[in-house]
Design an enzyme around this catalytic site. Structure first.
Site, PDB file in Angstrom:
ATOM      1  N   LYS A   1       0.841  -1.209   0.000  1.00 38.79           N
ATOM      2  CA  LYS A   1       0.000   0.000   0.000  1.00 38.79           C
ATOM      3  C   LYS A   1       0.877   1.259   0.000  1.00 38.79           C
ATOM      4  CE  LYS A   1      -3.931  -2.363   2.068  1.00 38.79           C
ATOM      5  NZ  LYS A   1      -4.778  -2.662   3.248  1.00 38.79           N
TER       6      LYS A   1
ATOM      7  N   GLN B   1      -5.098  -1.548   9.414  1.00 37.85           N
ATOM      8  CA  GLN B   1      -4.924  -2.844   8.760  1.00 37.85           C
ATOM      9  C   GLN B   1      -5.513  -3.949   9.644  1.00 37.85           C
ATOM     10  OE1 GLN B   1      -3.852  -3.247   5.637  1.00 37.85           O
ATOM     11  NE2 GLN B   1      -4.088  -5.465   5.737  1.00 37.85           N
TER      12      GLN B   1
ATOM     13  N   ASP C   1     -11.482   2.588   3.508  1.00 34.71           N
ATOM     14  CA  ASP C   1     -11.748   1.157   3.347  1.00 34.71           C
ATOM     15  C   ASP C   1     -13.228   0.892   3.056  1.00 34.71           C
ATOM     16  OD1 ASP C   1      -9.678  -0.753   3.489  1.00 34.71           O
ATOM     17  OD2 ASP C   1      -9.353  -0.326   5.616  1.00 34.71           O
TER      18      ASP C   1
HETATM   19  N1  GUN Z   1      -7.065  -6.900   5.733  1.00 33.45           N
HETATM   20  C1  GUN Z   1      -7.361  -7.651   4.653  1.00 33.45           C
HETATM   21  N2  GUN Z   1      -7.957  -6.909   3.698  1.00 33.45           N
HETATM   22  C2  GUN Z   1      -8.055  -5.652   4.186  1.00 33.45           C
HETATM   23  C3  GUN Z   1      -8.578  -4.438   3.672  1.00 33.45           C
HETATM   24  O1  GUN Z   1      -9.109  -4.344   2.556  1.00 33.45           O
HETATM   25  N3  GUN Z   1      -8.470  -3.362   4.495  1.00 33.45           N
HETATM   26  C4  GUN Z   1      -7.920  -3.426   5.735  1.00 33.45           C
HETATM   27  N4  GUN Z   1      -7.875  -2.319   6.451  1.00 33.45           N
HETATM   28  N5  GUN Z   1      -7.427  -4.538   6.245  1.00 33.45           N
HETATM   29  C5  GUN Z   1      -7.500  -5.650   5.475  1.00 33.45           C
END
Ligand code: GUN
Length: 282
Positions: free
Chosen positions: A53, A97, A119
């Protein structure tokens, strides 16, 4: 003959377009676009996701601020950090996350304002998706929709089957397909006749989290198969939820793993962050 849905290529093109838009935004507004990322603990997969990311942020011109918190951090400390970021006008998006360590509650995410929820996880943003109102959509299912759109794969009137009902993927995926006029079935671990359900699918989305779970006998001839999984096979090689080698010849379109949905997910996060910055200016 099947066609590969090349997420890497589509993501590259979308990121290229986004980079230009972000460049213009920064030039005109004289401001950065900032994404704050909170990573708690040492979860290996989460560390890789966060690294990817950050790399994507650099690529498109978004400033990323990563807050790494120790595994043992308290709920209060996590919430205090989220509140600080929520109040900071220079920050456009906040991402925590997941998964969080077991002692922490995801209720902390409620402190992220809807406007910074890149998100698309907040109650209001999910509610708006259900009502088919403009909102921020969870990145993975949003990325799947963009892939279908890019390849002009028709959704309207098609049978779509989503295997998996997670809040992050399965549920929002089902809503997006329903909003796009598909007839949607959501299957999960308690579904009795899974194979029969899957065989009805013109569009089959696998979001189960088990290596090669979807086998050739579960797939209709000419189906579009979207693999959201990210697992390791018996040899430790990255693979999806679909038994790609055996399923591919039955498909009109199929996504590979890696290089399918994964790059799209991160691209949509960049897009959601850009949109959050645009909104903050209005
Ligand atoms: N963990 C797995 N997929 C995601 C996601 O799309 N966003 C976040 N914040 N954590 C995750």
């Amino acid at each position: 003959m099947f066609k590969i849905l090349d997420g890497k290529k589509i993501a590259e093109q979308l990121r290229c377009e986004l980079t230009e838009k972000i460049f213009e935004f920064k030039k005109i507004k004289g401001k950065k676009i900032v994404l704050a990322v909170i990573l708690v603990g040492q979860n290996h997969a989460s560390q890789i996701y966060v690294r990817n990311k950050i790399k994507a942020c650099e690529e498109v011109g978004i400033t990323s601020l990563v807050h790494r918190l120790p595994e043992q951090v308290s709920q209060q400390e996590l919430e205090n950090l989220i509140k600080t970021l929520a109040d900071d006008k220079s920050i456009n998006g906040i991402l925590v996350q997941l998964p969080l360590p077991a002692h922490l509650s995801q209720s902390a995410l409620k402190l992220i304002p809807d406007s910074k929820d890149v998100d698309g996880f907040s109650e209001n943003n999910v509610g708006k998706l259900c009502l088919n109102l403009p909102t921020t959509v969870a990145c993975t299912p949003y990325g799947v929709m963009k892939m279908l759109e890019y390849e002009h794969i028709e959704i309207k009137g098609k049978n779509a089957v989503v295997v998996g009902r997670s809040n992050i993927v399965g549920k929002p995926m089902a809503m997006l397909l329903l909003n796009a006029d598909a007839t949607v079935t959501v299957c999960h671990s308690k579904t009795k006749n899974l194979k029969e359900q899957c065989l009805k699918a013109d569009i089959l989305v696998a979001a189960i989290g088990q290596a090669k779970f979807i086998t050739a006998d579960m797939v209709k001839d000419g189906a579009t198969v979207i693999d959201v999984g990210m697992n390791r096979d018996e040899n430790g090689k990255v693979c999806g939820d679909v038994d790609f080698e055996n399923v591919k010849d039955k498909c009109a379109y199929i996504t590979p793993v890696p290089g399918g949905v994964g790059p799209m997910t991160i691209t949509m996060l960049m897009y959601n962050t850009y949109m959050a910055a645009l909104r903050s200016e209005n």
